[in-house]
Design a protein around this motif. Structure first.
Motif, PDB file in Angstrom:
ATOM      1  N   GLY A  52       6.695  10.956  -5.092  1.00 28.36           N
ATOM      2  CA  GLY A  52       5.476  10.636  -5.834  1.00 28.36           C
ATOM      3  C   GLY A  52       4.483  11.751  -5.587  1.00 28.36           C
ATOM      4  N   GLY A 105       0.797  -1.230   0.000  1.00 28.41           N
ATOM      5  CA  GLY A 105       0.000   0.000   0.000  1.00 28.41           C
ATOM      6  C   GLY A 105       0.824   1.272   0.000  1.00 28.41           C
ATOM      7  N   ASP A 137       1.730  14.672  -2.880  1.00 30.42           N
ATOM      8  CA  ASP A 137       0.672  15.566  -3.374  1.00 30.42           C
ATOM      9  C   ASP A 137      -0.393  15.823  -2.310  1.00 30.42           C
ATOM     10  N   ARG A 139       2.821  10.015  -2.299  1.00 22.74           N
ATOM     11  CA  ARG A 139       1.678  10.811  -1.844  1.00 22.74           C
ATOM     12  C   ARG A 139       2.095  12.173  -1.276  1.00 22.74           C
ATOM     13  N   GLY A 153       2.682   2.302  -2.308  1.00 23.00           N
ATOM     14  CA  GLY A 153       2.795   2.879  -3.663  1.00 23.00           C
ATOM     15  C   GLY A 153       3.968   2.270  -4.416  1.00 23.00           C
ATOM     16  N   LYS A 154       4.395   1.099  -3.991  1.00 19.92           N
ATOM     17  CA  LYS A 154       5.609   0.475  -4.545  1.00 19.92           C
ATOM     18  C   LYS A 154       5.449   0.091  -6.018  1.00 19.92           C
ATOM     19  N   THR A 155       4.349  -0.586  -6.338  1.00 17.85           N
ATOM     20  CA  THR A 155       4.169  -1.031  -7.721  1.00 17.85           C
ATOM     21  C   THR A 155       3.994   0.164  -8.657  1.00 17.85           C
ATOM     22  N   THR A 156       3.202   1.126  -8.235  1.00 20.51           N
ATOM     23  CA  THR A 156       3.023   2.344  -9.039  1.00 20.51           C
ATOM     24  C   THR A 156       4.366   3.044  -9.239  1.00 20.51           C
ATOM     25  N   GLN A 172      -0.973  -6.594 -12.050  1.00 28.21           N
ATOM     26  CA  GLN A 172      -1.025  -5.128 -11.892  1.00 28.21           C
ATOM     27  C   GLN A 172       0.208  -4.473 -12.526  1.00 28.21           C
ATOM     28  N   GLU A 178      -1.304   9.920  -8.867  1.00 27.59           N
ATOM     29  CA  GLU A 178      -1.494   8.526  -9.267  1.00 27.59           C
ATOM     30  C   GLU A 178      -0.993   8.253 -10.682  1.00 27.59           C
TER      31      GLU A 178
HETATM   32  P1  GDP Z   1       1.788  -1.120  -3.351  1.00 27.76           P
HETATM   33  O1  GDP Z   1       0.880  -2.052  -2.599  1.00 27.76           O
HETATM   34  O2  GDP Z   1       2.837  -0.559  -2.448  1.00 27.76           O
HETATM   35  O3  GDP Z   1       2.366  -1.717  -4.596  1.00 27.76           O
HETATM   36  O4  GDP Z   1       0.894   0.129  -3.756  1.00 27.76           O
HETATM   37  P2  GDP Z   1       0.291   0.567  -5.167  1.00 27.76           P
HETATM   38  O5  GDP Z   1       1.393   0.947  -6.110  1.00 27.76           O
HETATM   39  O6  GDP Z   1      -0.676  -0.443  -5.632  1.00 27.76           O
HETATM   40  O7  GDP Z   1      -0.443   1.937  -4.779  1.00 27.76           O
HETATM   41  C1  GDP Z   1      -1.551   1.979  -3.911  1.00 27.76           C
HETATM   42  C2  GDP Z   1      -2.416   3.189  -4.290  1.00 27.76           C
HETATM   43  O8  GDP Z   1      -1.724   4.397  -4.069  1.00 27.76           O
HETATM   44  C3  GDP Z   1      -2.813   3.200  -5.751  1.00 27.76           C
HETATM   45  O9  GDP Z   1      -4.164   3.591  -5.847  1.00 27.76           O
HETATM   46  C4  GDP Z   1      -1.911   4.261  -6.355  1.00 27.76           C
HETATM   47  O10 GDP Z   1      -2.475   4.892  -7.499  1.00 27.76           O
HETATM   48  C5  GDP Z   1      -1.761   5.223  -5.216  1.00 27.76           C
HETATM   49  N1  GDP Z   1      -0.528   6.003  -5.282  1.00 27.76           N
HETATM   50  C6  GDP Z   1       0.754   5.559  -5.409  1.00 27.76           C
HETATM   51  N2  GDP Z   1       1.632   6.590  -5.407  1.00 27.76           N
HETATM   52  C7  GDP Z   1       0.912   7.729  -5.262  1.00 27.76           C
HETATM   53  C8  GDP Z   1       1.254   9.137  -5.168  1.00 27.76           C
HETATM   54  O11 GDP Z   1       2.415   9.552  -5.210  1.00 27.76           O
HETATM   55  N3  GDP Z   1       0.215  10.001  -4.999  1.00 27.76           N
HETATM   56  C9  GDP Z   1      -1.091   9.578  -4.946  1.00 27.76           C
HETATM   57  N4  GDP Z   1      -2.033  10.503  -4.774  1.00 27.76           N
HETATM   58  N5  GDP Z   1      -1.440   8.280  -5.021  1.00 27.76           N
HETATM   59  C10 GDP Z   1      -0.469   7.356  -5.182  1.00 27.76           C
END
Ligand code: GDP
Length: 301
Positions: free
Chosen positions: A279, A115, A256, A254, A117-120, A152, A282
């Motif tokens: 980051g 959660g 932002d 996040r 934001g790792k994959t994104t 994903q 999204e």
């Molecule tokens: P993971 O479980 O760590 O791989 O997390 P995800 O990459 O799936 O991200 C979880 C949620 O956070 C997703 O809905 C992303 O779009 C959102 N997200 C990731 N980075 C950012 C960011 O820098 N800003 C915002 N606002 N949302 C983000």
């Protein structure tokens, strides 16, 4: 970002600049206000204390108080210490860049909690490496715990126009990492991004997996992804990872939505690791190089 802190410091420094002469007590009073502003921005207590001590020591020197523009000099000292706190390098904007010049394929290992934001961030970075560095990137998901994590990354890879390693059901993270490296060599890939598994909390199994992957993949960069909205927790998570795996930097997500900025301001001092990227949304192009000098300027207005 940093709005509240910026407002509060702005008021304090406008008052300082407005005065012709400054006494030691004026500096101490201003620093008390700065200390409160930092703590309200969720900066770790020892970091705030250290900052105030350093600034006060420099600012109450005769050369500052007896100068023609003492207020401005104090603000400059604050600015320099803020850049240091944010982890400024010697470069013009203070950014600590990625190390991509090693023999290809260069491996970037992405670590962090679920959660965060790792994959994104992996996909954002793949896109940035392709577009800004002009290098051929490939991504592989090593997350075999979370259903659909690998899919994903594949979907994001298509959006980012960065290849992903084909999924082979039943493979374990270390095997996937090895396969990613072999594939990268065959296809002349410059940079391989490994999106490792996350967990809800830091635990031994997670760390053991990170170490095992790191030992086969010998990454040039190990980037920790943490959510800036979690404030001091983000810094604690970074500390836990840093004790176990050789982190080379942090991606703070996040930003932002982060009005306070405490994680950004404490990260370097507490963990010793530079924030390399922020980051800021999204979308896949919402990743910014972290520039301590520009951030300090933004805070001081
Ligand atoms: P993971 O479980 O760590 O791989 O997390 P995800 O990459 O799936 O991200 C979880 C949620 O956070 C997703 O809905 C992303 O779009 C959102 N997200 C990731 N980075 C950012 C960011 O820098 N800003 C915002 N606002 N949302 C983000």
């Amino acid at each position: 970002m940093f709005d509240a802190l910026s407002d509060r410091l702005g008021n304090t420094f406008d008052r300082l600049r407005g005065r012709g002469a400054l006494r030691e007590q004026d500096v101490r009073d201003a620093m008390r206000e700065v200390r409160i502003a930092l703590l309200e921005a969720d900066v770790a207590l020892p970091v705030a204390r250290d900052f105030i001590e350093k600034v006060t020591e420099k600012a109450i020197g005769e050369s500052v108080l007896k100068s023609v523009t003492p207020g401005q000099q104090v603000v400059k000292i604050v600015n320099d210490e803020l850049v240091a706190m944010l982890g400024g390098s010697d470069s013009e904007d203070g950014h600590v860049p990625l190390t991509l010049e090693a023999k290809p394929p260069v491996v970037i290992m992405m670590v962090g909690l679920q959660g965060s934001g790792k994959t994104t961030s992996t996909a954002k970075l793949g896109k940035l490496i392709r577009e800004k560095h002009g290098k051929k990137a490939m991504m592989a998901s090593l997350d075999v715990n979370r259903p659909a994590a690998q899919e994903q990354l594949a979907v994001l890879g298509e959006q980012a126009q960065v290849d992903t390693l084909p999924i082979v059901e039943g493979q374990q993270p270390v095997e996937i990492a090895k396969r990613a490296l072999e594939s990268a060599k065959l296809r002349n890939v410059d940079v391989v991004l490994l999106d490792t598994a996350g967990r809800l909390h830091v635990d031994e199994a997670l760390m053991a997996e990170m170490k095992a992957v790191a030992s086969v993949a010998t990454p040039t960069e190990v980037l920790l992804v943490v959510d800036s909205l979690t404030g001091q927790d983000a810094v604690n998570v970074a500390q836990s990872f840093s004790d176990e795996v050789p982190l080379t930097g942090v991606i703070l997500t996040r930003m932002d939505g982060d009005a306070r900025g405490g994680a950004a301001l404490s990260m370097r001092a507490v963990t010793g690791k530079p924030i390399k990227f922020a980051g800021v949304g999204e979308k896949l192009d919402a990743l910014e190089a972290f520039h301590p000098r520009r951030v300090a300027e933004r805070i001081l207005g």
